[in-house]
Design a protein around this motif. Structure first.
Motif, PDB file in Angstrom:
ATOM      1  N   THR A 147      29.601  71.846 -39.834  1.00  0.00           N
ATOM      2  CA  THR A 147      28.326  71.691 -39.134  1.00  0.00           C
ATOM      3  C   THR A 147      28.242  70.305 -38.509  1.00  0.00           C
ATOM      4  N   LYS A 167      31.968  78.727 -33.438  1.00  0.00           N
ATOM      5  CA  LYS A 167      30.685  79.250 -32.984  1.00  0.00           C
ATOM      6  C   LYS A 167      30.165  78.584 -31.711  1.00  0.00           C
ATOM      7  N   VAL A 214      25.846  74.837 -36.117  1.00  0.00           N
ATOM      8  CA  VAL A 214      26.970  75.391 -36.867  1.00  0.00           C
ATOM      9  C   VAL A 214      28.150  75.480 -35.903  1.00  0.00           C
ATOM     10  N   GLU A 272      32.068  78.681 -38.658  1.00  0.00           N
ATOM     11  CA  GLU A 272      31.516  79.446 -39.773  1.00  0.00           C
ATOM     12  C   GLU A 272      32.566  80.430 -40.272  1.00  0.00           C
ATOM     13  N   SER A 273      32.939  80.274 -41.525  1.00  0.00           N
ATOM     14  CA  SER A 273      33.989  81.117 -42.122  1.00  0.00           C
ATOM     15  C   SER A 273      35.239  81.131 -41.251  1.00  0.00           C
ATOM     16  N   ASP A 329      33.738  75.852 -43.128  1.00  0.00           N
ATOM     17  CA  ASP A 329      32.385  75.839 -42.575  1.00  0.00           C
ATOM     18  C   ASP A 329      32.098  74.408 -42.143  1.00  0.00           C
TER      19      ASP A 329
END
Length: 452
Positions: A286, A319, A311, A314-315, A284
């Motif tokens: 950011t 994104k 983000v 993510e996982s 993850d």
């Protein structure tokens, strides 16, 4: 008049002058600051350097053309020349249909968030205090172990500054920040009269949050001593654990592949990868400019757009890319609030680019590794952003039975960044926000290790 008011007035007057001379768009940034750097070696002062700066940078646009100028000559004549040079350069520039300011309706408006980026205690540190802090750090390294007999020195630095940004589209903003850091670099003699140098450092925006000089010096000594009597290992494939400093370098390499300039120039292996896995499910990531006291925090971006947390991964799934207005137009999208100014030029960049902590302690991650390589330092820059191929020199420790067994050096580790990020199967919880790109210690399930 305060320094902040003077800078804002200066930037506003430059914008007004440029518009009067025919610029359709004018953007001025006026900055000032002070920096102090001291260094001691074996207890004696080696460097004391203090300097201040004031400068302005101007970007003007007209008919799809863009021109940039900057100066540190803030006399009336110097300012006039900067503005007239910018207008003259406009006529020599090529038309770029994607150029232009950020859309006015997207500009940030006050009140801007207070991110606590300035500490008066940093600005008040004088040369004598700075030298004492450096001496204490180096003395702690010598006192830690008698095998520490030499030093490449200890340095303390502090930086404070402020900047005003004025845009003809209606935006006016002011930022102020500070930073202090201490680094200690002891040296120990090894077999064959080889010198092993280690180092440790601390850095924060607020002085009270720095690690103590004694702790920095002792940790620097420990990191130096553990390098003594390194061995080589046979070429193999094995799990590789990256210490958080080395891990930060890996995450920074990935960051360079997701900014707008890399995307529209098609110089990244991540083209067309949004919405698909680019790392393991543990990842993850950011980009967050709103972290209080963060190293790269800011209330608005280089084009006056409100800062926002993006983000990025993510996982394990990509994104978004990080864009300024120009790269957004090139890609048919809106800015993500990631414009940064370097002088008068504007481009997409990261802010606080952070890989989220895992749930394992550093010791648990090592214990679960069994056998493999623990990387503390990397050398060179063998990375192809288009293919993702990765190869760098490395040193660190060999892991046996989940523990650091002995130091190793003169290794090369290689793989592909895509495979590396997808192969992360362990994350520690030791994230430290000393720098704008930050990562906890992590493990990659398998890499090629070239040794003897």
């Amino acid at each position: 008049m305060s320094e902040e008011a003077r800078l804002q007035s200066l930037a506003a007057s430059i914008v007004e002058s440029a518009q009067k001379l025919g610029a359709e768009v004018a953007e001025a940034r006026a900055s000032s600051g002070w920096e102090l750097t001291v260094r001691v070696r074996v207890g004696e002062p080696e460097l004391v350097q203090e300097a201040g700066h004031r400068s302005v940078a101007l970007r003007v646009m007209k008919g799809g053309r863009v021109a940039l100028t900057s100066t540190s000559d803030l006399t009336e004549t110097g300012i006039r020349r900067t503005v007239t040079d910018a207008i003259e350069l406009l006529e020599l520039s090529e038309v770029d249909p994607f150029s232009g300011p950020a859309p006015a309706h997207l500009l940030s408006k006050p009140p801007y968030p207070d991110l606590d980026l300035y500490d008066a205690a940093v600005e008040n540190i004088d040369a004598g205090q700075a030298l004492e802090l450096a001496k204490r750090g180096e003395a702690a390294a010598f006192a830690h172990d008698p095998r520490i007999t030499l030093s490449e020195g200890a340095s303390f630095s502090r930086l404070t500054g402020q900047s005003a940004l004025v845009l003809s589209s209606g935006f006016t903003g002011m930022t102020r920040g500070s930073n202090a850091s201490l680094v200690v670099s002891p040296v120990a003699m090894d077999e064959g009269d080889k010198r092993r140098r280690g180092h440790y450092w601390t850095s924060r925006r607020h002085f009270a949050e720095l690690e103590s000089p004694e702790d920095v010096g002792a940790e620097a000594a420990r990191r130096t001593l553990r390098q003594l009597s390194p061995r080589k290992v046979a070429t193999c494939e094995a799990p590789v654990v990256f210490d958080k400093e080395a891990a930060r370098s890996i995450i920074g390499t990935f960051a360079g592949c997701i900014v707008g300039g890399s995307v529209w120039r098609k110089s990244t292996y991540l083209l067309g990868r949004e919405g698909t896995p680019v790392g393991s499910a543990l990842l993850d990531i950011t980009d967050d400019p709103l972290i209080v006291r963060g190293p790269a925090s800011r209330p608005y971006d280089g084009e006056g757009l409100a800062s926002r947390r993006n983000v990025v991964v993510e996982s394990g799934v990509l994104k978004t890319f990080l864009l300024d207005s120009y790269s957004g137009r090139k890609l048919g999208r809106e800015s993500t609030g990631n414009a940064a100014r370097a002088g008068a030029s504007v481009g997409a960049s990261t802010t606080n680019f952070v890989l989220k902590n895992g749930t394992m302690s550093h010791e648990e991650l090592l214990a679960s590794t069994g056998t493999g390589l623990y990387v503390t330092d990397m050398m060179g820059f063998g990375f192809n952003a288009v293919t993702g191929d990765f190869s760098r020199g490395a040193s660190g420790f060999w892991i046996e039975n989940g523990k650091l067994a002995y130091p190793v050096s003169e290794l090369t580790i290689s793989s592909n960044l895509d495979a590396m990020l997808k192969g992360i199967d362990g994350l520690a919880d030791d994230l430290d926000m000393k720098t704008s790109v930050a990562s906890p210690t992590f493990r990659i399930d398998r890499m090629t290790i070239s040794g003897t």
